[in-house]
Design a protein around this motif. Structure first.
Motif, PDB file in Angstrom:
ATOM      1  N   VAL A  95       0.817  -1.165  -0.224  1.00 18.53           N
ATOM      2  CA  VAL A  95       0.047  -0.062   0.031  1.00 18.53           C
ATOM      3  C   VAL A  95       0.828   1.220  -0.003  1.00 18.53           C
ATOM      4  N   GLU A  96       0.990   1.889  -1.081  1.00 21.59           N
ATOM      5  CA  GLU A  96       1.504   3.207  -1.050  1.00 21.59           C
ATOM      6  C   GLU A  96       1.040   4.324  -0.393  1.00 21.59           C
ATOM      7  N   LEU A  97       1.697   4.946   0.477  1.00 23.10           N
ATOM      8  CA  LEU A  97       0.914   6.226   1.292  1.00 23.10           C
ATOM      9  C   LEU A  97       1.493   7.326   0.963  1.00 23.10           C
ATOM     10  N   LEU A  98       0.719   8.535   0.618  1.00 19.07           N
ATOM     11  CA  LEU A  98       1.359   9.694   0.440  1.00 19.07           C
ATOM     12  C   LEU A  98       1.186  10.508   1.536  1.00 19.07           C
ATOM     13  N   VAL A  99       2.220  11.034   2.518  1.00 16.69           N
ATOM     14  CA  VAL A  99       2.258  11.654   3.583  1.00 16.69           C
ATOM     15  C   VAL A  99       2.640  13.237   3.565  1.00 16.69           C
ATOM     16  N   ASP A 100       1.820  14.236   4.296  1.00 19.35           N
ATOM     17  CA  ASP A 100       2.297  15.492   4.122  1.00 19.35           C
ATOM     18  C   ASP A 100       3.575  15.652   4.985  1.00 19.35           C
ATOM     19  N   GLU A 101       4.454  16.521   4.389  1.00 22.81           N
ATOM     20  CA  GLU A 101       5.857  16.831   4.992  1.00 22.81           C
ATOM     21  C   GLU A 101       5.729  17.147   6.313  1.00 22.81           C
ATOM     22  N   VAL A 102       4.581  17.721   6.930  1.00 23.61           N
ATOM     23  CA  VAL A 102       4.601  18.070   8.354  1.00 23.61           C
ATOM     24  C   VAL A 102       4.366  16.973   9.347  1.00 23.61           C
ATOM     25  N   ASP A 103       4.151  15.839   8.617  1.00 25.64           N
ATOM     26  CA  ASP A 103       3.831  14.728   9.328  1.00 25.64           C
ATOM     27  C   ASP A 103       4.791  13.438   9.282  1.00 25.64           C
ATOM     28  N   ILE A 104       5.702  13.467   8.299  1.00 28.53           N
ATOM     29  CA  ILE A 104       6.675  12.573   8.031  1.00 28.53           C
ATOM     30  C   ILE A 104       7.569  12.321   9.266  1.00 28.53           C
ATOM     31  N   VAL A 105       7.860  13.509  10.084  1.00 23.25           N
ATOM     32  CA  VAL A 105       8.890  13.061  11.166  1.00 23.25           C
ATOM     33  C   VAL A 105       8.382  12.090  12.185  1.00 23.25           C
ATOM     34  N   LYS A 106       7.088  12.141  12.164  1.00 24.33           N
ATOM     35  CA  LYS A 106       6.458  11.422  13.260  1.00 24.33           C
ATOM     36  C   LYS A 106       6.175   9.970  12.983  1.00 24.33           C
ATOM     37  N   LEU A 107       6.803   9.414  11.795  1.00 21.12           N
ATOM     38  CA  LEU A 107       6.510   7.981  11.243  1.00 21.12           C
ATOM     39  C   LEU A 107       7.941   7.320  11.477  1.00 21.12           C
ATOM     40  N   HIS A 108       7.639   5.980  11.953  1.00 22.00           N
ATOM     41  CA  HIS A 108       8.827   5.015  11.811  1.00 22.00           C
ATOM     42  C   HIS A 108       8.443   3.531  11.551  1.00 22.00           C
ATOM     43  N   ILE A 109       9.223   2.918  11.058  1.00 24.68           N
ATOM     44  CA  ILE A 109       8.901   1.482  10.430  1.00 24.68           C
ATOM     45  C   ILE A 109       8.319   0.736  11.653  1.00 24.68           C
ATOM     46  N   GLY A 110       7.277  -0.031  11.459  1.00 24.56           N
ATOM     47  CA  GLY A 110       6.516  -0.783  12.327  1.00 24.56           C
ATOM     48  C   GLY A 110       5.398  -0.271  12.976  1.00 24.56           C
ATOM     49  N   GLN A 111       4.951   0.992  12.519  1.00 16.94           N
ATOM     50  CA  GLN A 111       3.539   1.750  13.200  1.00 16.94           C
ATOM     51  C   GLN A 111       2.445   0.931  12.618  1.00 16.94           C
ATOM     52  N   LYS A 112       1.368   0.946  13.441  1.00 16.02           N
ATOM     53  CA  LYS A 112       0.267   0.178  12.818  1.00 16.02           C
ATOM     54  C   LYS A 112      -0.575   1.179  11.949  1.00 16.02           C
ATOM     55  N   VAL A 113      -0.915   0.431  11.003  1.00 13.21           N
ATOM     56  CA  VAL A 113      -1.881   1.480   9.839  1.00 13.21           C
ATOM     57  C   VAL A 113      -3.286   0.864   9.532  1.00 13.21           C
ATOM     58  N   PHE A 114      -4.299   1.681   9.656  1.00 12.51           N
ATOM     59  CA  PHE A 114      -5.631   1.418   9.312  1.00 12.51           C
ATOM     60  C   PHE A 114      -5.826   1.626   7.811  1.00 12.51           C
ATOM     61  N   ILE A 115      -6.434   0.751   7.088  1.00 15.84           N
ATOM     62  CA  ILE A 115      -6.423   1.023   5.688  1.00 15.84           C
ATOM     63  C   ILE A 115      -7.969   0.828   5.327  1.00 15.84           C
ATOM     64  N   THR A 116      -8.539   1.594   4.498  1.00 16.12           N
ATOM     65  CA  THR A 116      -9.819   1.476   3.941  1.00 16.12           C
ATOM     66  C   THR A 116      -9.672   1.701   2.419  1.00 16.12           C
ATOM     67  N   LEU A 117     -10.331   0.827   1.797  1.00 15.13           N
ATOM     68  CA  LEU A 117     -10.219   0.932   0.099  1.00 15.13           C
ATOM     69  C   LEU A 117     -11.769   1.261  -0.454  1.00 15.13           C
ATOM     70  N   ASP A 118     -11.899   2.168  -1.403  1.00 13.12           N
ATOM     71  CA  ASP A 118     -13.104   2.498  -2.104  1.00 13.12           C
ATOM     72  C   ASP A 118     -13.927   1.172  -2.437  1.00 13.12           C
ATOM     73  N   SER A 119     -13.061   0.148  -2.883  1.00 16.03           N
ATOM     74  CA  SER A 119     -13.738  -1.028  -3.404  1.00 16.03           C
ATOM     75  C   SER A 119     -14.127  -1.796  -2.525  1.00 16.03           C
ATOM     76  N   TYR A 120     -13.867  -1.820  -1.079  1.00 16.64           N
ATOM     77  CA  TYR A 120     -14.452  -2.520   0.116  1.00 16.64           C
ATOM     78  C   TYR A 120     -15.268  -1.661   1.016  1.00 16.64           C
ATOM     79  N   GLY A 121     -15.603  -0.443   0.538  1.00 16.29           N
ATOM     80  CA  GLY A 121     -16.741   0.202   1.384  1.00 16.29           C
ATOM     81  C   GLY A 121     -16.023   0.565   2.812  1.00 16.29           C
ATOM     82  N   GLU A 122     -16.797   0.210   3.775  1.00 14.89           N
ATOM     83  CA  GLU A 122     -16.268   0.637   5.135  1.00 14.89           C
ATOM     84  C   GLU A 122     -15.507  -0.196   5.816  1.00 14.89           C
ATOM     85  N   THR A 123     -15.148  -1.565   5.031  1.00 15.19           N
ATOM     86  CA  THR A 123     -14.266  -2.383   5.743  1.00 15.19           C
ATOM     87  C   THR A 123     -12.901  -1.911   6.058  1.00 15.19           C
TER      88      THR A 123
END
Length: 361
Positions: A232-260
């Motif tokens: 999953v390729e994610l585009l993150v705003d430059e003001v938030d990139i310093v808050k990220l590190h490998i291993g963090q949890k990510v919640f993903i929603t896809l248009d094809s799968y509705g609210e799942t």
């Protein structure tokens, strides 16, 4: 009486407005703070295949959607020049081998000259030594002795020159042989470059050329990626990139799968910023991917950067200028902590028993 009536009406209106104001109390709830990102699903290890040489697309070995193994042929490009170059290179290599091995007349003729020079040197050496013995006995003339000595020395020099000539010719032929071998290997590589093969085991997701079209070195001819693994390729705003590190949890929603909501893990952070969008690209992997995925599926991602099991929170809409809330005592300053799209954590200023009111728009 008139003023009393107006005062009564005004008081009634104030009371009515006060009654209509939304009143809530802060609650203790689980709290997460996350970074929002737009999401696009792509096959893992996806790459675009290019041709390293120009030509005409002769044959396509696969179709879009076909599974391929590493090394499988994808496209065949036709160009007669590499075949002719390969033949010429092979002929040059064969000639260089013959010259170097001595089967040709290049080295053998020099060897013949060396043998003749050795015989001449032997003969001149005999004549010189014989004349030297006679001269030591005061027999013969000085001129005759000098001539024999000169002939002997010239024969020595001639032999040394021929040996050097042989070594130089051999080195030159050896160099020519190596060059011919390199040229032949290059011609083989160039010929192989006209067959584009898959670099990975995966799926052919796109073909950009049809048979008969011209292929160049700057336009891709195919897109290939893994079949059973997606990122999953994610585009993150430059003001938030310093808050990220490998291993963090990510919640993903896809248009094809509705609210799942699908859970994933941050796997890679690209260090280069896209100057056009002012964003950084990061990649996440599904913990339990959907059964069916296609390249390019879009959606949204929330990368969790902080979590608390229980803390005092209020709706974000009740904040005034980001640091105050409206209470019975008027505007009260508060200290905030974690925040997300809906809630904000209250660290100080009010408690669970403080009634707060939604500010007027």
């Amino acid at each position: 009486m008139k003023y009393f009536l107006l005062f009564t009406i005004f008081s009634f209106l104030l009371c009515s407005c006060a009654k209509k104001r939304e009143q809530i109390y802060p609650e203790k709830l689980p709290m997460t703070e996350s970074v929002y990102a737009s999401a696009t699903v792509q096959p893992d290890s996806m790459y675009q295949a290019y041709s390293v040489a120009m030509g005409i697309l002769d044959k396509i070995w696969v179709e879009e959607g076909d599974k391929v193994a590493k090394g499988d042929q994808i496209l065949q490009i036709t160009n007669t020049s590499p075949e002719l170059n390969q033949k010429n290179a092979r002929l040059a290599l064969e000639l260089a081998k013959k010259n170097y091995s001595g089967t040709a007349a290049v080295l053998s003729s020099i060897e013949d000259e060396i043998q003749a020079a050795k015989l001449q040197l032997k003969n001149d050496s005999i004549n010189y030594n014989r004349q030297k013995k006679l001269w030591n006995q005061n027999i013969g003339s000085k001129v005759e002795f000098d001539n024999k000595k000169l002939a002997y020395e010239l024969s020595q020099n001639q032999l040394e020159l021929l040996k050097k000539k042989f070594d130089q010719a051999k080195n030159q032929l050896e160099t020519q042989l190596r060059q011919a071998e390199n040229n032949y290997k290059t011609s083989l590589t160039t010929t192989n470059d006209f067959t584009i093969k898959s670099k990975i085991k995966g799926t052919v997701y796109a073909l950009y050329k049809n048979p008969g079209e011209i292929v160049n070195t700057v336009e891709p001819v195919a897109t290939i990626g893994k079949s059973d693994m997606f990122v999953v390729e994610l585009l993150v705003d430059e003001v938030d990139i310093v808050k990220l590190h490998i291993g963090q949890k990510v919640f993903i929603t896809l248009d094809s799968y509705g609210e799942t909501v699908f859970e994933g893990t941050l796997d890679k952070i690209y260090p280069r910023k896209d100057e056009r969008s002012q964003t950084f690209k990061v990649e996440a992997l599904f913990n339990d991917p959907p059964e069916t995925l296609y390249p390019g599926l879009s959606g949204e991602g929330n990368i969790v950067i902080a979590e608390k099991k229980e803390t005092l929170v209020i709706p974000k809409t009740y904040l005034i200028n980001g640091s105050k809330v409206l209470t019975d005592e008027g505007e009260t300053s508060v200290t905030i902590g974690l925040e997300n799209m809906v809630l904000v954590e209250i660290l100080d200023g009010i408690n669970e028993n403080t009634a707060i009111y939604k500010p007027e728009p």
